[in-house]
Motif scaffolding. Sequence first.
Motif, PDB file in Angstrom:
ATOM      1  N   ALA A   9      12.523 -10.170 -28.585  1.00 29.35           N
ATOM      2  CA  ALA A   9      11.415 -11.103 -28.389  1.00 29.35           C
ATOM      3  C   ALA A   9      10.940 -11.565 -29.758  1.00 29.35           C
ATOM      4  O   ALA A   9      11.213 -10.920 -30.771  1.00 29.35           O
ATOM      5  CB  ALA A   9      10.275 -10.435 -27.625  1.00 29.35           C
ATOM      6  N   CYS A  10      10.239 -12.673 -29.759  1.00 25.12           N
ATOM      7  CA  CYS A  10       9.847 -13.288 -31.028  1.00 25.12           C
ATOM      8  C   CYS A  10       8.390 -13.725 -30.943  1.00 25.12           C
ATOM      9  O   CYS A  10       7.968 -14.316 -29.955  1.00 25.12           O
ATOM     10  CB  CYS A  10      10.770 -14.491 -31.256  1.00 25.12           C
ATOM     11  N   ILE A  11       7.631 -13.413 -32.001  1.00 29.56           N
ATOM     12  CA  ILE A  11       6.243 -13.859 -32.086  1.00 29.56           C
ATOM     13  C   ILE A  11       6.135 -14.800 -33.279  1.00 29.56           C
ATOM     14  O   ILE A  11       6.583 -14.454 -34.376  1.00 29.56           O
ATOM     15  CB  ILE A  11       5.282 -12.670 -32.307  1.00 29.56           C
ATOM     16  N   ILE A  12       5.593 -15.992 -33.041  1.00 29.43           N
ATOM     17  CA  ILE A  12       5.376 -16.933 -34.138  1.00 29.43           C
ATOM     18  C   ILE A  12       3.873 -17.120 -34.244  1.00 29.43           C
ATOM     19  O   ILE A  12       3.260 -17.811 -33.434  1.00 29.43           O
ATOM     20  CB  ILE A  12       6.080 -18.280 -33.862  1.00 29.43           C
ATOM     21  N   ASP A  13       3.256 -16.455 -35.225  1.00 26.78           N
ATOM     22  CA  ASP A  13       1.800 -16.402 -35.285  1.00 26.78           C
ATOM     23  C   ASP A  13       1.371 -15.934 -36.670  1.00 26.78           C
ATOM     24  O   ASP A  13       1.954 -15.001 -37.218  1.00 26.78           O
ATOM     25  CB  ASP A  13       1.289 -15.417 -34.226  1.00 26.78           C
ATOM     26  N   ASP A  14       0.341 -16.562 -37.223  1.00 28.34           N
ATOM     27  CA  ASP A  14      -0.097 -16.177 -38.563  1.00 28.34           C
ATOM     28  C   ASP A  14      -1.237 -15.165 -38.542  1.00 28.34           C
ATOM     29  O   ASP A  14      -1.722 -14.755 -39.581  1.00 28.34           O
ATOM     30  CB  ASP A  14      -0.549 -17.421 -39.350  1.00 28.34           C
TER      31      ASP A  14
END
Length: 138
Positions: A9-14
């Motif tokens: 799974a992938c999280i794209i978040d700052d």
Amino acid sequence: MMSSKIGLACIIDDDSMYVNLIKKIIEAKSLCQNLMVFKNGEEALNYFEVILSNLDKKSIPEIIFLDINMPVMDGWEFLEGFTKIKNKLGKTITLYIVSSSINPVDIERAKSINSVKDYLIKPVTIEDLESIFLNQPA
């Protein structure tokens, strides 16, 4: 404990606090085997473009959690680029937008994009995550 059907799974978040929380839940509940995190859309898009050239299916996540508001390249810009390449990846990727925005304009916009499965409002709950990971079609 049931083993996860989800390999990656992938999280794209700052937002590092949010990311750490999600990581802890995913690990504690063994919801997926591996997790990738990108701080902005540009990092993530670069990654997918590299995969495209190598066509390494094992490196393609089955689920992406995408934040809208990020520096460098936001979620909308990432989606624009991702939509252009996703069909070439040869794998079904379920993408969720995760945002603290409850603005109906954002929600409508997200739901009008084919690549987007759903719009989740932060904070995401353990129940949200479990239902996403456990109901993912194998």
